[in-house]
Design an enzyme around this catalytic site. Structure first.
Site, PDB file in Angstrom:
ATOM      1  N   PHE A 116       0.825  -1.226   0.000  1.00 46.29           N
ATOM      2  CA  PHE A 116       0.000   0.000   0.000  1.00 46.29           C
ATOM      3  C   PHE A 116       0.850   1.263   0.000  1.00 46.29           C
ATOM      4  O   PHE A 116       0.376   2.336  -0.363  1.00 46.29           O
ATOM      5  CB  PHE A 116      -0.941   0.002   1.228  1.00 46.29           C
ATOM      6  CG  PHE A 116      -0.278   0.452   2.510  1.00 46.29           C
ATOM      7  CD1 PHE A 116      -0.174   1.798   2.820  1.00 46.29           C
ATOM      8  CD2 PHE A 116       0.269  -0.470   3.401  1.00 46.29           C
ATOM      9  CE1 PHE A 116       0.461   2.226   3.990  1.00 46.29           C
ATOM     10  CE2 PHE A 116       0.896  -0.058   4.564  1.00 46.29           C
ATOM     11  CZ  PHE A 116       1.004   1.286   4.859  1.00 46.29           C
ATOM     12  N   LYS A 146      -1.043  -6.880  -9.395  1.00 46.00           N
ATOM     13  CA  LYS A 146      -1.984  -7.092  -8.289  1.00 46.00           C
ATOM     14  C   LYS A 146      -1.619  -6.067  -7.224  1.00 46.00           C
ATOM     15  O   LYS A 146      -0.755  -6.290  -6.383  1.00 46.00           O
ATOM     16  CB  LYS A 146      -1.826  -8.519  -7.760  1.00 46.00           C
ATOM     17  CG  LYS A 146      -3.051  -9.110  -7.061  1.00 46.00           C
ATOM     18  CD  LYS A 146      -3.585  -8.301  -5.909  1.00 46.00           C
ATOM     19  CE  LYS A 146      -2.801  -8.449  -4.629  1.00 46.00           C
ATOM     20  NZ  LYS A 146      -3.213  -7.478  -3.585  1.00 46.00           N
ATOM     21  N   GLU A 164      -4.924  -3.824  -2.002  1.00 47.34           N
ATOM     22  CA  GLU A 164      -6.366  -3.563  -1.999  1.00 47.34           C
ATOM     23  C   GLU A 164      -6.711  -2.347  -1.143  1.00 47.34           C
ATOM     24  O   GLU A 164      -7.851  -1.902  -1.123  1.00 47.34           O
ATOM     25  CB  GLU A 164      -7.135  -4.807  -1.529  1.00 47.34           C
ATOM     26  CG  GLU A 164      -6.857  -5.292  -0.110  1.00 47.34           C
ATOM     27  CD  GLU A 164      -5.608  -6.174   0.033  1.00 47.34           C
ATOM     28  OE1 GLU A 164      -4.579  -5.878  -0.624  1.00 47.34           O
ATOM     29  OE2 GLU A 164      -5.665  -7.123   0.827  1.00 47.34           O
ATOM     30  N   SER A 185       5.406  -7.023   3.312  1.00 46.02           N
ATOM     31  CA  SER A 185       6.013  -7.366   4.599  1.00 46.02           C
ATOM     32  C   SER A 185       6.773  -8.697   4.484  1.00 46.02           C
ATOM     33  O   SER A 185       6.519  -9.494   3.583  1.00 46.02           O
ATOM     34  CB  SER A 185       4.925  -7.430   5.667  1.00 46.02           C
ATOM     35  OG  SER A 185       3.872  -8.259   5.221  1.00 46.02           O
ATOM     36  N   CYS A 215       9.465   1.989   3.641  1.00 48.92           N
ATOM     37  CA  CYS A 215      10.438   0.921   3.926  1.00 48.92           C
ATOM     38  C   CYS A 215      11.838   1.493   4.028  1.00 48.92           C
ATOM     39  O   CYS A 215      12.750   0.806   4.472  1.00 48.92           O
ATOM     40  CB  CYS A 215      10.377  -0.144   2.856  1.00 48.92           C
ATOM     41  SG  CYS A 215      10.955   0.465   1.289  1.00 48.92           S
ATOM     42  N   GLU A 242       9.482  -4.564  12.950  1.00 51.50           N
ATOM     43  CA  GLU A 242       9.159  -3.354  12.181  1.00 51.50           C
ATOM     44  C   GLU A 242       7.856  -2.781  12.732  1.00 51.50           C
ATOM     45  O   GLU A 242       6.871  -3.514  12.870  1.00 51.50           O
ATOM     46  CB  GLU A 242       8.985  -3.730  10.702  1.00 51.50           C
ATOM     47  CG  GLU A 242       8.609  -2.552   9.827  1.00 51.50           C
ATOM     48  CD  GLU A 242       8.356  -2.957   8.377  1.00 51.50           C
ATOM     49  OE1 GLU A 242       7.623  -3.934   8.134  1.00 51.50           O
ATOM     50  OE2 GLU A 242       8.885  -2.268   7.495  1.00 51.50           O
TER      51      GLU A 242
HETATM   52  P1  NAD Z   1       1.589  -6.581   2.988  1.00 50.35           P
HETATM   53  O1  NAD Z   1       2.634  -7.627   3.079  1.00 50.35           O
HETATM   54  O2  NAD Z   1       0.457  -6.620   3.941  1.00 50.35           O
HETATM   55  O3  NAD Z   1       0.914  -6.606   1.516  1.00 50.35           O
HETATM   56  C1  NAD Z   1       1.680  -6.628   0.353  1.00 50.35           C
HETATM   57  C2  NAD Z   1       0.897  -7.341  -0.737  1.00 50.35           C
HETATM   58  O4  NAD Z   1       0.669  -8.696  -0.341  1.00 50.35           O
HETATM   59  C3  NAD Z   1      -0.460  -6.727  -1.010  1.00 50.35           C
HETATM   60  O5  NAD Z   1      -0.676  -6.708  -2.406  1.00 50.35           O
HETATM   61  C4  NAD Z   1      -1.418  -7.663  -0.307  1.00 50.35           C
HETATM   62  O6  NAD Z   1      -2.687  -7.741  -0.940  1.00 50.35           O
HETATM   63  C5  NAD Z   1      -0.720  -8.993  -0.383  1.00 50.35           C
HETATM   64  N1  NAD Z   1      -1.044  -9.873   0.752  1.00 50.35           N
HETATM   65  C6  NAD Z   1      -1.455  -9.471   1.989  1.00 50.35           C
HETATM   66  N2  NAD Z   1      -1.637 -10.543   2.777  1.00 50.35           N
HETATM   67  C7  NAD Z   1      -1.321 -11.639   2.029  1.00 50.35           C
HETATM   68  C8  NAD Z   1      -1.298 -13.039   2.302  1.00 50.35           C
HETATM   69  N3  NAD Z   1      -1.614 -13.522   3.503  1.00 50.35           N
HETATM   70  N4  NAD Z   1      -0.911 -13.864   1.320  1.00 50.35           N
HETATM   71  C9  NAD Z   1      -0.567 -13.382   0.118  1.00 50.35           C
HETATM   72  N5  NAD Z   1      -0.578 -12.063  -0.193  1.00 50.35           N
HETATM   73  C10 NAD Z   1      -0.947 -11.205   0.751  1.00 50.35           C
HETATM   74  O7  NAD Z   1       2.351  -5.189   3.033  1.00 50.35           O
HETATM   75  P2  NAD Z   1       1.731  -3.725   3.159  1.00 50.35           P
HETATM   76  O8  NAD Z   1       1.190  -3.539   4.516  1.00 50.35           O
HETATM   77  O9  NAD Z   1       0.854  -3.442   1.994  1.00 50.35           O
HETATM   78  O10 NAD Z   1       3.061  -2.834   2.976  1.00 50.35           O
HETATM   79  C11 NAD Z   1       3.915  -2.516   4.032  1.00 50.35           C
HETATM   80  C12 NAD Z   1       5.090  -3.472   4.090  1.00 50.35           C
HETATM   81  O11 NAD Z   1       5.807  -3.456   2.857  1.00 50.35           O
HETATM   82  C13 NAD Z   1       6.095  -3.076   5.149  1.00 50.35           C
HETATM   83  O12 NAD Z   1       6.565  -4.235   5.781  1.00 50.35           O
HETATM   84  C14 NAD Z   1       7.208  -2.410   4.350  1.00 50.35           C
HETATM   85  O13 NAD Z   1       8.475  -2.433   4.955  1.00 50.35           O
HETATM   86  C15 NAD Z   1       7.183  -3.237   3.117  1.00 50.35           C
HETATM   87  N6  NAD Z   1       7.816  -2.554   2.005  1.00 50.35           N
HETATM   88  C16 NAD Z   1       9.030  -2.994   1.596  1.00 50.35           C
HETATM   89  C17 NAD Z   1       9.681  -2.363   0.565  1.00 50.35           C
HETATM   90  C18 NAD Z   1      11.005  -2.852   0.089  1.00 50.35           C
HETATM   91  O14 NAD Z   1      11.401  -2.505  -1.008  1.00 50.35           O
HETATM   92  N7  NAD Z   1      11.722  -3.650   0.850  1.00 50.35           N
HETATM   93  C19 NAD Z   1       9.078  -1.263  -0.054  1.00 50.35           C
HETATM   94  C20 NAD Z   1       7.833  -0.828   0.395  1.00 50.35           C
HETATM   95  C21 NAD Z   1       7.203  -1.494   1.425  1.00 50.35           C
END
Ligand code: NAD
Length: 499
Positions: free
Chosen positions: A149, A173, A176, A226, A281, A383
């Site tokens: 997000f 994808k 959401e 994450s 991040c 985190e």
């Molecule tokens: P998230 O892991 O909740 O979601 C990321 C994606 O995974 C979304 O598209 C989501 O729909 C999907 N998803 C969620 N739950 C899932 C599941 N159980 N199984 C499969 N797919 C699933 O992350 P977020 O809250 O949207 O974003 C924040 C996180 O992203 C933080 O941990 C941040 O550090 C990380 N991030 C990392 C970088 C990097 O380059 N390392 C960059 C930006 C954000």
């Protein structure tokens, strides 16, 4: 209620699964739209469209693919205000920061405009008698990106712009939580001349992600989110024969040396710790001060700076940062603040309980600052992803530098010093993927490459830059020989050599 559909084969397609996700306005806590959540069958349909579009797009010469990217860049620039407003309304970033998110995406599109040069192979003339060797970088086919997000413009561009410029067709994808900007990006790419089916947007949750990871026609997956989910995506995608890169969470440290320009360091860190409500991040949520005097001065100055921050509506041009993305995320951040207190860290500034007049249901949280945080605390190891700065005290640079090196995450880190030799040594030795020297958020420019180490990234190829082109292509090497007339080569039963 506004409904956000999929974009498949160049057309908006209503969700068929009967499942929807609520899209909130984090400023008010109100549901402002609902987004379709795809079934596996809907994913199949998008993949079929992408697969049908692939042969012609892959055969489109790289200069023509680049022209689509040039036009896409122009359209993104022309629509930057609209995109920033849309982004801000679903994510909660202030408008100026939302523009930065879009601009970082544009930078990657600009990089992708160079694809004719970037995708060139190598050539060796006369590697043997009458024998030439050349290599080419070919697209993989249908590929996919799953995005978080927190950068709904930049991260889809990291993946889709480079992959599509390389000749792949793409399934995006998006998160959401804020799906509207990724949809607008796809519409603008179509307007820029990308053929239908080249970029498909399929909204969804775990069901859609699992459908991507198991689909036999998807050749590569890029994920950012994450760490636990990144690890799951990496393990499942690779088990299904895909190339996968999966970027995860972070806990970036800034080392504050006694010889740093303290005023500058405080100014930098207040932005890096609290900007975008800490939902980056590459935020800097841990400051490691070296020496008691440095620590005392840093904490007092940071408290003053943090108390001066204005938390406001994401549309407020005066606000330094806006609300966090969701009620659940706000509760998680507050939970970690309480955990820090319970673990014995010294909470010098408590951002909990902030209410904005007229926006009482918004997901606002003020800046928090902990002093005397210890590495054995869970609130340090995890985190938090919110506006919380944790100060750890160290006595020497060695002790300070060991903290980011030993942490489970290894995305970014920074050192603040006027000692070039110490900075150089730190940058070379620290066990982290991206390093800033007097730069608080060292996100590399688009023509370099982005990626962390340890639990911040699974897989070995980074985002964008030449590494991105490598991820989205496979190399083929041709050894060719054109014998003269009726010349017949020796029958060789040994491995051919050029000797
Ligand atoms: P998230 O892991 O909740 O979601 C990321 C994606 O995974 C979304 O598209 C989501 O729909 C999907 N998803 C969620 N739950 C899932 C599941 N159980 N199984 C499969 N797919 C699933 O992350 P977020 O809250 O949207 O974003 C924040 C996180 O992203 C933080 O941990 C941040 O550090 C990380 N991030 C990392 C970088 C990097 O380059 N390392 C960059 C930006 C954000």
């Amino acid at each position: 209620m506004r409904e956000i559909h999929h974009l498949i084969g160049g057309r908006q397609v209503e969700g068929q699964s009967g499942r929807f996700g609520d899209v909130y306005n984090p400023n008010t806590g109100e549901v402002q739209a609902r987004v379709a959540l795809a079934s596996a069958a809907e994913m199949d349909s998008a993949v079929a469209n992408a697969r049908a579009a692939f042969p012609a797009w892959a055969a489109t010469n790289p200069q023509r693919r680049a022209r689509v990217m040039f036009e896409f860049k122009r359209l993104l620039e022309a629509h930057i205000d609209e995109l920033a407003a849309l982004l801000s309304a679903e994510h909660g970033k202030v408008i100026a920061d939302s523009r930065g998110d879009v601009q970082r995406g544009i930078d990657v599109v600009e990089f992708a405009c160079g694809i004719p040069h970037l995708q060139k192979g190598e050539y060796t003339d006369a590697a043997g008698p009458g024998i030439d060797v050349y290599s080419m970088r070919q697209p993989l086919g249908v590929v996919a990106g799953i995005t978080p997000f927190n950068f709904p413009a930049m991260i889809p561009c990291w993946m889709a712009a480079v992959a599509i410029a390389c000749g792949n067709t793409f399934i995006l994808k998006p998160s959401e939580k804020d799906p509207s900007v990724p949809m607008r990006l796809a519409e603008l790419l179509l307007e820029a001349g990308a053929p239908e089916g080249v970029l498909n947007v399929v909204h969804g949750d775990k069901v859609a992600v699992d459908a991507i990871l198991r689909h036999p026609d998807i050749k590569a997956v890029s994920f950012v989110g994450s760490s636990d989910i990144a690890q799951y995506v990496y393990a499942t995608g690779t088990a299904h024969g895909k190339r996968v890169q999966a970027m995860g969470g972070a806990k970036n440290h800034g080392i504050i040396m006694p010889d740093c320009n303290m005023a500058q360091a405080v100014k930098d860190i207040v932005g890096a710790a609290y900007g975008s409500a800490g939902e980056r991040c590459m935020a800097l949520p841990v400051a490691v001060t070296v020496g008691q005097k440095t620590g005392d001065e840093f904490v007092e100055r940071m408290l003053e700076a943090a108390r001066g921050l204005k938390v406001g509506l994401s549309t407020d041009p005066e606000a330094h940062y806006g609300p966090v993305v969701s009620a659940a995320h706000k509760a998680k951040i507050e939970h970690y603040i309480q955990m820090g207190v319970d673990e014995g860290a010294d909470l010098r500034l408590d951002g909990r309980g902030l209410q904005l007049q007229g926006a009482e249901q918004g997901y606002f949280i003020g800046p928090s600052l902990f002093d005397h945080v210890r590495p054995d605390m869970t609130s340090y190891q995890d985190e938090i992803f919110g506006p919380v700065l944790q100060v750890v005290r160290a006595e020497t640079l060695e002790e300070a530098a060991a903290l980011p090196s030993n942490h489970q995450y290894g995305n970014g880190c920074a050192i603040f010093t006027s000692n070039g030799r110490a900075a150089r040594e730190f940058a070379a030795q620290v066990n982290v993927g991206m390093v800033g020297v007097n730069v608080p958020i060292p996100v590399p420019v688009s023509y370099h490459t982005f990626g962390g180490w340890k639990r911040s990234a699974f897989g070995d190829t980074n985002q964008h830059g030449p590494e991105g082109v490598r991820f989205w292509t496979k190399i083929k090497t041709v050894t060719q020989r054109w014998p003269e007339g009726d010349e017949i080569g020796d029958q060789a039963f040994i491995i051919p050599t050029m000797g």
